[in-house]
Design a protein around this motif. Structure first.
Motif, mmCIF file in Angstrom:
data_model
loop_
_atom_site.group_PDB
_atom_site.id
_atom_site.type_symbol
_atom_site.label_atom_id
_atom_site.label_comp_id
_atom_site.label_asym_id
_atom_site.label_seq_id
_atom_site.Cartn_x
_atom_site.Cartn_y
_atom_site.Cartn_z
ATOM 1 N N LEU A 104 0.780 -1.214 -0.044
ATOM 2 C CA LEU A 104 -0.105 -0.031 0.097
ATOM 3 C C LEU A 104 0.930 1.042 0.053
ATOM 4 O O LEU A 104 0.856 2.163 -0.686
ATOM 5 C CB LEU A 104 -0.821 -0.077 1.223
ATOM 6 C CG LEU A 104 -1.829 1.179 1.352
ATOM 7 C CD1 LEU A 104 -2.817 1.259 0.226
ATOM 8 C CD2 LEU A 104 -2.975 1.033 2.564
ATOM 9 N N GLY A 105 1.963 1.328 0.944
ATOM 10 C CA GLY A 105 2.913 2.204 0.691
ATOM 11 C C GLY A 105 3.323 2.678 -0.523
ATOM 12 O O GLY A 105 3.709 3.910 -1.044
ATOM 13 N N ILE A 106 3.749 1.544 -1.335
ATOM 14 C CA ILE A 106 4.286 1.890 -2.566
ATOM 15 C C ILE A 106 3.320 2.377 -3.500
ATOM 16 O O ILE A 106 3.700 3.218 -4.348
ATOM 17 C CB ILE A 106 4.869 0.606 -3.273
ATOM 18 C CG1 ILE A 106 6.005 0.024 -2.175
ATOM 19 C CG2 ILE A 106 5.470 0.435 -4.565
ATOM 20 C CD1 ILE A 106 6.544 -1.360 -2.569
ATOM 21 N N VAL A 107 2.140 1.828 -3.534
ATOM 22 C CA VAL A 107 1.071 2.380 -4.724
ATOM 23 C C VAL A 107 0.740 3.814 -4.010
ATOM 24 O O VAL A 107 0.629 4.683 -5.155
ATOM 25 C CB VAL A 107 -0.169 1.470 -4.311
ATOM 26 C CG1 VAL A 107 -1.470 2.251 -5.084
ATOM 27 C CG2 VAL A 107 0.023 0.361 -4.627
ATOM 28 N N LEU A 108 0.545 4.177 -2.830
ATOM 29 C CA LEU A 108 0.416 5.651 -2.397
ATOM 30 C C LEU A 108 1.675 6.403 -2.813
ATOM 31 O O LEU A 108 1.314 7.607 -3.363
ATOM 32 C CB LEU A 108 0.387 5.864 -0.778
ATOM 33 C CG LEU A 108 -0.881 5.194 -0.195
ATOM 34 C CD1 LEU A 108 -1.133 5.186 1.094
ATOM 35 C CD2 LEU A 108 -2.379 5.735 -1.151
ATOM 36 N N GLY A 109 2.803 5.882 -2.829
ATOM 37 C CA GLY A 109 3.988 6.921 -3.428
ATOM 38 C C GLY A 109 3.805 7.169 -4.844
ATOM 39 O O GLY A 109 4.222 8.130 -5.254
ATOM 40 N N ILE A 110 3.552 5.814 -5.521
ATOM 41 C CA ILE A 110 3.380 6.451 -6.806
ATOM 42 C C ILE A 110 2.099 7.100 -7.210
ATOM 43 O O ILE A 110 2.316 8.122 -8.125
ATOM 44 C CB ILE A 110 3.021 4.972 -7.762
ATOM 45 C CG1 ILE A 110 4.465 3.956 -7.602
ATOM 46 C CG2 ILE A 110 2.621 4.952 -9.075
ATOM 47 C CD1 ILE A 110 4.107 2.434 -8.099
ATOM 48 N N GLY A 111 1.139 7.107 -6.615
ATOM 49 C CA GLY A 111 0.036 8.245 -6.845
ATOM 50 C C GLY A 111 0.242 9.491 -6.261
ATOM 51 O O GLY A 111 0.012 10.409 -7.208
ATOM 52 N N THR A 112 1.118 9.681 -5.376
ATOM 53 C CA THR A 112 1.678 10.962 -5.136
ATOM 54 C C THR A 112 2.517 11.587 -6.416
ATOM 55 O O THR A 112 2.557 12.856 -6.747
ATOM 56 C CB THR A 112 2.439 10.789 -3.673
ATOM 57 O OG1 THR A 112 1.481 10.278 -2.625
ATOM 58 C CG2 THR A 112 2.786 12.341 -3.459
ATOM 59 N N VAL A 113 3.685 10.603 -6.755
ATOM 60 C CA VAL A 113 4.266 10.992 -7.904
ATOM 61 C C VAL A 113 3.555 11.585 -8.938
ATOM 62 O O VAL A 113 3.636 12.505 -9.671
ATOM 63 C CB VAL A 113 5.276 9.965 -8.223
ATOM 64 C CG1 VAL A 113 6.165 10.411 -9.251
ATOM 65 C CG2 VAL A 113 6.146 9.909 -7.072
ATOM 66 N N LEU A 114 2.639 10.925 -9.300
ATOM 67 C CA LEU A 114 1.616 10.911 -10.411
ATOM 68 C C LEU A 114 0.896 12.244 -10.257
ATOM 69 O O LEU A 114 0.768 13.222 -11.322
ATOM 70 C CB LEU A 114 0.787 9.980 -10.722
ATOM 71 C CG LEU A 114 1.284 8.452 -11.287
ATOM 72 C CD1 LEU A 114 0.155 7.547 -11.267
ATOM 73 C CD2 LEU A 114 1.960 8.904 -12.782
ATOM 74 N N VAL A 115 0.658 12.580 -9.325
ATOM 75 C CA VAL A 115 -0.096 14.014 -8.872
ATOM 76 C C VAL A 115 0.663 14.934 -9.044
ATOM 77 O O VAL A 115 0.485 16.097 -9.583
ATOM 78 C CB VAL A 115 -0.920 13.894 -7.561
ATOM 79 C CG1 VAL A 115 -1.457 15.168 -6.880
ATOM 80 C CG2 VAL A 115 -1.931 12.875 -7.331
ATOM 81 N N ILE A 116 2.027 15.017 -8.490
ATOM 82 C CA ILE A 116 2.840 15.899 -8.752
ATOM 83 C C ILE A 116 3.135 16.174 -10.216
ATOM 84 O O ILE A 116 3.158 17.230 -10.706
ATOM 85 C CB ILE A 116 4.142 15.757 -7.993
ATOM 86 C CG1 ILE A 116 4.160 15.672 -6.593
ATOM 87 C CG2 ILE A 116 5.287 16.775 -8.445
ATOM 88 C CD1 ILE A 116 5.011 15.301 -5.665
ATOM 89 N N ILE A 117 3.240 15.148 -10.946
ATOM 90 C CA ILE A 117 3.674 15.126 -12.513
ATOM 91 C C ILE A 117 2.445 15.940 -13.044
ATOM 92 O O ILE A 117 2.526 16.821 -13.801
ATOM 93 C CB ILE A 117 3.988 13.971 -13.083
ATOM 94 C CG1 ILE A 117 5.487 13.512 -12.454
ATOM 95 C CG2 ILE A 117 3.883 14.013 -14.521
ATOM 96 C CD1 ILE A 117 5.709 12.051 -12.753
ATOM 97 N N LEU A 118 1.340 15.479 -12.730
ATOM 98 C CA LEU A 118 0.081 15.823 -13.542
ATOM 99 C C LEU A 118 -0.389 17.328 -13.227
ATOM 100 O O LEU A 118 -0.655 17.954 -14.045
ATOM 101 C CB LEU A 118 -1.076 15.143 -13.615
ATOM 102 C CG LEU A 118 -0.816 13.563 -14.027
ATOM 103 C CD1 LEU A 118 -2.053 12.653 -13.484
ATOM 104 C CD2 LEU A 118 -0.856 13.637 -15.596
ATOM 105 N N ASP A 119 0.026 17.724 -12.022
ATOM 106 C CA ASP A 119 -0.076 19.068 -11.700
ATOM 107 C C ASP A 119 0.903 20.113 -12.236
ATOM 108 O O ASP A 119 0.634 21.368 -12.111
ATOM 109 C CB ASP A 119 -0.190 19.208 -9.974
ATOM 110 C CG ASP A 119 -1.640 18.999 -9.488
ATOM 111 O OD1 ASP A 119 -2.448 18.620 -10.146
ATOM 112 O OD2 ASP A 119 -1.621 18.623 -8.247
ATOM 113 N N SER A 120 2.050 19.742 -12.830
ATOM 114 C CA SER A 120 2.921 20.317 -13.073
ATOM 115 C C SER A 120 2.676 21.297 -14.257
ATOM 116 O O SER A 120 1.843 20.563 -15.339
ATOM 117 C CB SER A 120 4.298 19.807 -13.308
ATOM 118 O OG SER A 120 4.826 19.280 -12.260
#
Length: 120
Positions: A104-120
Motif C-alpha cells: 500500500l505504501g508503494i502504491v500511495l507513493g506512486i500516486g503521489t508522484v503522479l499527482v505532482i507530475i500531472l499538476d506540473s
C-alpha cells in the motif's frame, strides 16, 4: 509486565525464539517453533468483551469458511487471552503471507508522484 518470551509459559511453551514483526498498538512477535504469533495489545483499544468476540469470529472463520486466518490458541484453562495490567496477550497460529501495508505504501507513493507530475 513479563517479558514476551516469559508470557509463552502460560500456553505451556517453554523453549522458543521470538522475532518482532510489528510494533505499535499491537506488538507482534513470531514464535518458533510453532510457528505462532504472540500479540500484545493495549487494552484501551478494545474492551475485553470486544477482543473475545474478535477471537471467536476468527475461530468461526477458520472452522466454517475455508478462509485462511490466524486461528487463536486458547490458554490451557480455555481463556482466549491473558491480561497483564493495561495489556492483553493473545497467541495465534502463524499464517504466512504478504505484508499489504508495504505494498500500500508503494502504491500511495506512486500516486503521489503522479499527482505532482500531472499538476506540473
Amino acid at each position: 509486565m513479563e517479558r514476551p518470551l516469559d508470557l509463552l509459559r502460560h500456553w505451556g511453551i517453554a523453549d522458543a525464539s521470538l522475532t518482532r514483526v510489528a510494533e505499535g498498538a499491537n506488538d507482534v512477535f513470531r514464535v518458533d517453533p510453532g510457528p505462532f504469533a504472540l500479540r500484545i495489545q493495549r487494552r484501551s483499544l478494545l474492551s475485553d468483551e470486544e477482543a473475545a468476540s474478535q477471537l471467536t469470529w476468527l475461530e468461526a472463520l477458520a472452522n466454517e469458511s475455508g478462509i485462511t486466518v490466524p486461528r487463536p490458541k486458547a490458554l490451557p484453562d480455555g481463556a482466549p487471552f491473558l491480561v497483564r495490567g493495561d495489556r492483553r496477550v493473545v497467541l495465534l497460529h502463524w499464517v504466512e503471507g504478504t505484508n499489504l501495508l508495504g505494498i500500500l505504501g508503494i502504491v500511495l507513493g506512486i500516486g503521489t508522484v503522479l499527482v505532482i507530475i500531472l499538476d506540473s
